[in-house]
Design a protein around this motif. Structure first.
Motif, PDB file in Angstrom:
ATOM      1  N   ASP A 784      20.926  -1.193 -21.664  1.00  0.00           N
ATOM      2  CA  ASP A 784      20.998  -2.457 -22.400  1.00  0.00           C
ATOM      3  C   ASP A 784      19.634  -2.907 -22.899  1.00  0.00           C
ATOM      4  N   GLY A 785      18.601  -2.102 -22.647  1.00  0.00           N
ATOM      5  CA  GLY A 785      17.262  -2.430 -23.102  1.00  0.00           C
ATOM      6  C   GLY A 785      16.365  -3.040 -22.048  1.00  0.00           C
ATOM      7  N   SER A 786      16.894  -3.400 -20.906  1.00  0.00           N
ATOM      8  CA  SER A 786      16.075  -3.975 -19.855  1.00  0.00           C
ATOM      9  C   SER A 786      15.274  -2.889 -19.135  1.00  0.00           C
ATOM     10  N   ARG A 787      14.125  -3.302 -18.578  1.00  0.00           N
ATOM     11  CA  ARG A 787      13.227  -2.354 -17.926  1.00  0.00           C
ATOM     12  C   ARG A 787      12.725  -2.916 -16.606  1.00  0.00           C
ATOM     13  N   VAL A 788      12.480  -2.014 -15.674  1.00  0.00           N
ATOM     14  CA  VAL A 788      11.887  -2.371 -14.392  1.00  0.00           C
ATOM     15  C   VAL A 788      10.729  -1.421 -14.167  1.00  0.00           C
ATOM     16  N   SER A 789       9.524  -1.938 -14.030  1.00  0.00           N
ATOM     17  CA  SER A 789       8.325  -1.110 -13.881  1.00  0.00           C
ATOM     18  C   SER A 789       7.855  -1.084 -12.428  1.00  0.00           C
ATOM     19  N   GLY A 790       7.025  -0.094 -12.121  1.00  0.00           N
ATOM     20  CA  GLY A 790       6.393  -0.021 -10.821  1.00  0.00           C
ATOM     21  C   GLY A 790       7.332   0.253  -9.672  1.00  0.00           C
ATOM     22  N   VAL A 791       8.411   0.944  -9.920  1.00  0.00           N
ATOM     23  CA  VAL A 791       9.376   1.242  -8.865  1.00  0.00           C
ATOM     24  C   VAL A 791       8.829   2.367  -7.989  1.00  0.00           C
ATOM     25  N   GLY A 792       8.809   2.159  -6.684  1.00  0.00           N
ATOM     26  CA  GLY A 792       8.252   3.139  -5.763  1.00  0.00           C
ATOM     27  C   GLY A 792       9.308   3.956  -5.063  1.00  0.00           C
ATOM     28  N   ALA A 793       8.908   4.553  -3.939  1.00  0.00           N
ATOM     29  CA  ALA A 793       9.767   5.484  -3.228  1.00  0.00           C
ATOM     30  C   ALA A 793      11.021   4.795  -2.698  1.00  0.00           C
ATOM     31  N   GLY A 794      12.096   5.568  -2.698  1.00  0.00           N
ATOM     32  CA  GLY A 794      13.346   5.064  -2.160  1.00  0.00           C
ATOM     33  C   GLY A 794      14.509   5.316  -3.082  1.00  0.00           C
ATOM     34  N   THR A 795      15.657   4.829  -2.692  1.00  0.00           N
ATOM     35  CA  THR A 795      16.869   4.913  -3.503  1.00  0.00           C
ATOM     36  C   THR A 795      17.173   3.513  -4.025  1.00  0.00           C
ATOM     37  N   HIS A 796      17.270   3.396  -5.336  1.00  0.00           N
ATOM     38  CA  HIS A 796      17.380   2.084  -5.985  1.00  0.00           C
ATOM     39  C   HIS A 796      18.637   2.053  -6.851  1.00  0.00           C
ATOM     40  N   SER A 797      19.322   0.948  -6.848  1.00  0.00           N
ATOM     41  CA  SER A 797      20.553   0.792  -7.610  1.00  0.00           C
ATOM     42  C   SER A 797      20.405  -0.333  -8.631  1.00  0.00           C
ATOM     43  N   TYR A 798      21.011  -0.138  -9.793  1.00  0.00           N
ATOM     44  CA  TYR A 798      20.945  -1.109 -10.886  1.00  0.00           C
ATOM     45  C   TYR A 798      22.318  -1.164 -11.553  1.00  0.00           C
ATOM     46  N   SER A 799      22.616  -2.309 -12.144  1.00  0.00           N
ATOM     47  CA  SER A 799      23.904  -2.473 -12.788  1.00  0.00           C
ATOM     48  C   SER A 799      23.754  -3.386 -13.998  1.00  0.00           C
ATOM     49  N   VAL A 800      24.399  -3.001 -15.102  1.00  0.00           N
ATOM     50  CA  VAL A 800      24.469  -3.852 -16.292  1.00  0.00           C
ATOM     51  C   VAL A 800      25.894  -3.793 -16.812  1.00  0.00           C
ATOM     52  N   ALA A 801      26.240  -4.752 -17.627  1.00  0.00           N
ATOM     53  CA  ALA A 801      27.577  -4.777 -18.199  1.00  0.00           C
ATOM     54  C   ALA A 801      27.751  -3.640 -19.186  1.00  0.00           C
ATOM     55  N   ALA A 802      28.826  -2.896 -19.043  1.00  0.00           N
ATOM     56  CA  ALA A 802      29.070  -1.776 -19.948  1.00  0.00           C
ATOM     57  C   ALA A 802      29.275  -2.242 -21.380  1.00  0.00           C
ATOM     58  N   ALA A 803      29.752  -3.455 -21.559  1.00  0.00           N
ATOM     59  CA  ALA A 803      29.976  -3.978 -22.910  1.00  0.00           C
ATOM     60  C   ALA A 803      28.679  -4.114 -23.678  1.00  0.00           C
ATOM     61  N   ALA A 804      27.544  -4.190 -22.941  1.00  0.00           N
ATOM     62  CA  ALA A 804      26.248  -4.369 -23.608  1.00  0.00           C
ATOM     63  C   ALA A 804      25.668  -3.050 -24.111  1.00  0.00           C
ATOM     64  N   LEU A 805      26.307  -1.936 -23.788  1.00  0.00           N
ATOM     65  CA  LEU A 805      25.757  -0.629 -24.159  1.00  0.00           C
ATOM     66  C   LEU A 805      26.019  -0.319 -25.619  1.00  0.00           C
TER      67      LEU A 805
END
Length: 805
Positions: A784-805
């Protein structure tokens, strides 16, 4: 096999050994030469040695060995190790790998025999498109030393090669990597050939140069996998055809050889004709001078000794095949009587991919199998017709290979051969290792083709790809002289001449033209759909060659900076900028069209960063328009196909990229699979209702698999990584869903750990799970165009509305 610690260590180990050759008073014709057995003997009393020489307690018996040709090593009749085609393929005049084995457990009290089964291999066997023999020499040779190596102190020789060794013809009556292998099992065993001759001390001047001996560094070739028949048919009297269901590189293992004297012939190929018989016309090459068609080769023969339990397995050749046609067998061939043995360099798998559409999973598998079929000692173009290390093929595919497997040592070894075979003026031969070495071969076509843009650029682009993936600074620094030599050659060539047609149309040379590389021979885009290949030195391929000069100069500047050479980085960066300006001045019109309207040129314009930023979108839109005008069919050839989909996706045409990825007509990747491809084809229309043409195992088009990782799943490594970001020190996770996919996942085992990305579209949401190893920093880019910077070690989950794709 254990690794030799250094070149000095192996030189010392082999110091007293002499190069020996088989007794061969009248050599057989090329392709018909037998393998020879060379044998030496020594006395061994391990217990006495340990009691009498306490300093040697804990000592082990080892063998150092290498050959001009390929060899198998035996101790008291037991085969040593599980490597195949030793010592591998390299630029033998400059680099010859030496193997080392620990053999203490194979020794027996009293007399021991060390023997080597030696055949032509790449050294003097028929090789390449025109099947030229004696590429590196006219005689095979063997060098070995058996040493007792204590845990401390000096090693003691037990046996070295010399004229006291014996020579016999072996039961392998014919052995050639291209033509195949013939075996008469009635002759097996040292005694079967009668009295031996003395081995001959080699007189090859090449043997005097021991500085070329290097520790074995490339991954060994091994038997990796076995395949059972998928189907067995009998299309004719006395003829059995076995379909293994998969195109591979390797050989077959055949049991039940029949009564003594039974002669069985096995022919290998990639296709069948309408009658169900083997078809080999698609893998036949021709003589450039006479245009005469050459035999397809790949024919094995075995004569049975009538012994129960005997097996035929030809280990002094390999074949590219899916089908084997068997003639002369004593009885029916059953599924338990024959296996296909998959043979290639042993590479650790690093990449995995899966998607909700099984067609993409099938495509990934086809690409994977195609690379495996072409990773046999060196990266080859095809495993049947040529089996040559074409520079262009590896340049196109290296990034994809580094996603699928750990190819660091494999590629570094090949790049060392490229540097060794590079001409004094910097040009790069089309094939590496090159039998002609670092100069002209005498073949008009081969010498003309040396230095073709896109092929010779492997000198720069391959080491950079390996740096990006693995971060070996020493390897990059080692490659720099070769990288510079190529760019300097290309820049000089650009400055030295003008294409005659350009000079006639514009007699007054413009200043930018000194940076246009529009002279000399170039293959150009090569094998575009509906465009027959026509290598012609008079054709102006400046739009291609100049683009590659820019890319290589820019890449070289980055490499110089990465190893701490800022002055050189600035110089080559300036060259790249001038070449880019010249390319734009000559080929980019004011209306953002190119002077030569072809999809490949537009792909390079965007992928190589040739187009100014404010003009990229209209150029990308023109590429998309050309594809639409072509019936939404791709029109790229050898050089640009792997770049096509990422270029479209990154330029705002993701939907079109997915349309091409999922296309089923010809030309298309899935169209190949629809027609039964189990490996990538040389021609987009390699198999049609009207027939078969070209190799059916050419991996270059398989570079599309990169898109599955970098865009479908979204694991991306920077093209020009900042310091510390190489080798996935920094990674972008940026999946771009499309094509009706509901899920995709990929992972890459990097030097820093496993990087993974997995997404699903479900219940109106797009959900992404990213796995980041320790020491890695990631940027997450969601669809959807959103960004997350500086993500480090680990398992990370993210969710956005599919309608925005």
């Amino acid at each position: 096999m254990s690794t030799v610690s250094s070149a000095d260590a192996l030189t010392a180990a082999l110091a007293s050994a002499q190069w020996i050759s088989p007794y061969e008073p009248v050599p057989h014709p090329a392709g018909q030469r037998p393998a020879h057995e060379l044998a030496g003997r020594f006395h061994w009393d391990g217990a006495a040695t340990h009691r009498a020489e306490g300093a040697e307690t804990g000592a082990e018996a080892v063998v150092y060995a290498t050959a001009h040709g390929i060899y198998e090593l035996f101790v008291n009749g037991v085969r040593v190790g599980d490597e195949e085609l030793s010592p591998g393929f390299s630029s033998y005049r400059s680099r010859l790998q030496v193997q080392r084995w620990e053999i203490t457990a194979l020794l027996q009290p009293g007399e021991n025999t060390i023997s080597a089964l030696l055949s032509d291999g790449w050294f003097r066997g028929r090789h390449g498109f025109v099947r030229r023999a004696d590429g590196f020499g006219t005689a095979t040779a063997f060098l070995a030393a058996v040493l007792l190596e204590p845990s401390a102190g000096a090693a003691r020789p037990l046996l070295v090669t010399g004229d006291d060794w014996e020579s016999r013809p072996s039961h392998i009556t014919r052995a050639d990597l291209m033509d195949g292998q013939a075996v008469d099992l009635r002759l097996e065993g040292l005694a079967a050939q009668g009295q031996p001759h003395s081995a001959v001390l080699s007189t090859d001047p090449l043997c005097a140069d021991r500085t070329r001996l290097v520790p074995a560094g490339a991954p060994a070739v091994r038997r990796i996998q076995e395949l059972r028949p998928a189907r067995i048919s009998t299309p004719g009297e006395g003829i059995t055809v076995v379909d293994f269901g998969q195109n591979i590189n390797g050989w077959v293992r055949l049991h039940e050889l029949g009564p003594a004297g039974t002669r069985t012939v096995l022919r290998h190929g990639e296709a069948l004709d309408d009658a169900g018989l083997l078809l080999v016309e698609n893998i036949q090459a021709f003589d450039f001078a006479t245009r005469a068609v050459l035999p397809a080769g790949q024919v094995d023969e075995v004569i049975s000794a009538g012994r129960a339990g005997d097996t035929f397995e030809p280990r002094h050749t390999t074949h590219g095949f899916r089908y084997v046609q068997i003639e002369g067998a004593a009885g029916p061939i059953g599924a338990d009587d024959i296996l296909a043995v998959v043979v290639h360099s042993e590479l650790a798998r690093t990449g995995s991919f899966a998607a909700s559409d099984p067609l993409l999973n099938a495509l990934h598998d086809v690409v994977d199998w195609s690379f495996r079929g072409n990773a046999c000692a060196v990266p080859t173009d095809c495993p049947q017709r040529e089996r040559s290390g074409f520079t262009g093929d590896w340049q196109v595919f290296a990034d994809t290979a580094a996603l699928l497997y750990d190819v660091a040592a494999f590629s570094e070894s090949w790049s060392s051969d490229l540097a060794a075979d590079q001409w004094a003026d910097g040009r790069v031969p089309t094939v590496v290792p090159n039998p002609a070495g670092n100069g002209p071969s005498g073949s008009a076509f081969e010498d003309m083709a040396a230095g073709s843009a896109g092929w010779g650029d492997a000198a720069v682009l391959v080491p950079w790809s390996m740096w990006r993936a693995y971060g070996d600074r020493a390897a990059l620094a080692c490659a720099l002289p070769s990288m510079r030599a190529w760019v300097d050659y290309a820049a000089r060539s650009a400055a030295a001449g003008r294409h005659p047609e350009r000079a006639a149309a514009r007699p007054l040379e413009q200043p930018h033209e000194r940076y246009l590389w529009d002279t000399g021979f170039h293959f150009g885009e090569w094998l575009e759909p509906d465009t027959p290949p026509a290598p012609d030195p008079t054709v102006d391929h400046g739009i291609v060659a100049t683009a590659f000069l820019h890319r290589s100069a820019k890449t070289l500047a980055l490499a110089e900076a990465a190893v701490g050479r800022p002055a050189s980085a600035e110089r080559y960066g300036e060259l790249a900028a001038n070449v880019r300006a010249a390319w734009c001045a000559e080929y980019l019109a004011a209306d953002n069209t190119l002077s030569e309207e072809a999809q490949g040129h537009y792909v390079r314009a965007l992928a190589f960063g040739l187009v100014p930023e404010d003009r990229r979108q209209p150029v990308a839109d023109r590429l998309a328009a050309l594809i639409r005008q072509n019936g939404t069919r791709l029109g790229t050839g050898f050089l640009a196909t792997g770049l096509l989909l990422p270029t479209l996706a990154d330029a705002g045409h993701l939907d079109l990229a997915y349309e091409l990825l999922f296309a089923r007509d010809i030309p298309s990747w899935l169209g190949m699979i629809d027609q039964g491809a189990t490996t990538m084809w040389e021609w987009w229309d390699g198999v049609t209702p009207s027939g078969v043409r070209g190799s059916l195992n050419h991996y270059s088009k398989g570079a599309v698999a990169s898109f599955l990782y970098t865009h479908v799943a979204g694991i991306r490594l920077a093209e020009s990584p900042e310091p510390g970001a190489e080798a996935y020190g920094a990674v972008v996770i940026a999946p771009q869903p499309g094509g009706g996919l509901s899920a995709a996942a990929a992972s890459v085992q990097t030097r820093r750990g496993t990087v993974g990305a997995e997404w699903q579209i479900e219940g109106g949401s797009f959900r992404l799970t990213a796995t980041i190893p320790a020491g890695v920093t990631a940027e997450i880019r969601l669809p959807d165009g959103s960004r997350v910077s500086g993500v480090g070690a680990g398992t990370h989950s993210y969710s956005v509305a599919a309608a925005a794709l």
